[in-house]
Enzyme design. Structure first.
Site, short mmCIF file in Angstrom:
data_model
loop_
_atom_site.label_atom_id
_atom_site.label_comp_id
_atom_site.label_asym_id
_atom_site.label_seq_id
_atom_site.Cartn_x
_atom_site.Cartn_y
_atom_site.Cartn_z
N HIS A 45 0.85 -1.19 0.00
CA HIS A 45 0.00 0.00 0.00
C HIS A 45 0.89 1.24 0.00
CE1 HIS A 45 0.91 -0.93 4.24
NE2 HIS A 45 1.12 0.37 4.30
N HIS A 130 5.75 6.10 -1.69
CA HIS A 130 6.55 4.87 -1.85
C HIS A 130 5.77 3.69 -1.28
CE1 HIS A 130 7.40 6.03 2.29
NE2 HIS A 130 7.72 4.77 2.51
#
EC number: 3.1.4.58
Length: 193
Positions: A45, A130
């Site tokens: 995620h 990220h």
């Protein structure tokens, strides 16, 4: 009342996770890969804001504030692209491409939602999109992995929701056990000012 370990996130769709899984399978064949703790697909995620332990009585207000934040944000396009590292190889990640301005805006709104809901927040850091694919307890040279990720690009998708996620840390003590992530609330992006 207890507490819940929470964060706000963008969850990539299955086709994007599949592309990343194929890329990570290749990375895991590189020399030294066994020294890294690889994250698993259910945990992939983009964290927008990490809240830590939140008192359960604050969760409804946090969820309502996140709904307002999502309602004010237009859906936007995103893809996984390239990679990098933090902490001298302690975290290896896949990067993002697309409307990163909208992603930063949503992250800022998710952080502000916590403050307005009375959830203590940590010091503000500039947001860097990220998705963590591996970690190491010690500093490690991960340049070969970052280089291998350089040409990686996933299919693009439209981000249409912000998700409040409950993170349950491993308690068994079994080596390699991963945290479990459970959506608490899904808030659609609407872009209504």
């Amino acid at each position: 009342m207890g507490s819940m370990r929470l964060f706000a996130a963008v969850l990539p769709p299955e086709n994007v996770l599949g592309a990343l899984a194929r890329e990570v399978a290749g990375l895991r064949k590189l020399p030294g890969a066994d020294r890294l703790r690889w994250t698993h697909r259910p945990g992939w995620h983009f964290t927008l804001a990490f809240y830590g332990e939140v008192d359960e009585e604050l969760v409804p207000e946090l969820s309502a504030r996140l709904e307002k934040a999502a309602r004010r944000t237009e859906p936007f396009t995103l893809a996984l692209r390239g990679g990098g590292q933090f902490g001298r190889g302690r975290a290896l990640w896949a990067g993002a491409d697309g409307d990163l301005r909208a992603m930063r805006l949503l992250a800022g709104r998710a952080e502000a939602a916590a403050r307005k809901a009375g959830v203590p927040t940590r010091e503000h850091r500039p947001y860097r999109a990220h998705l963590t694919v591996a970690r190491s307890r010690d500093a490690m040279d991960v340049r070969a992995y970052v280089q291998a990720l350089a040409d990686f690009t996933s299919p693009a998708w439209t981000v249409e929701e912000l998700v409040l996620v409950h993170s349950r840390l491993p308690r068994s003590g079994v080596a390699g056990e991963q945290p479990r992530y459970e959506p608490v609330a899904r808030r659609p992006l609407r872009g209504a000012g």
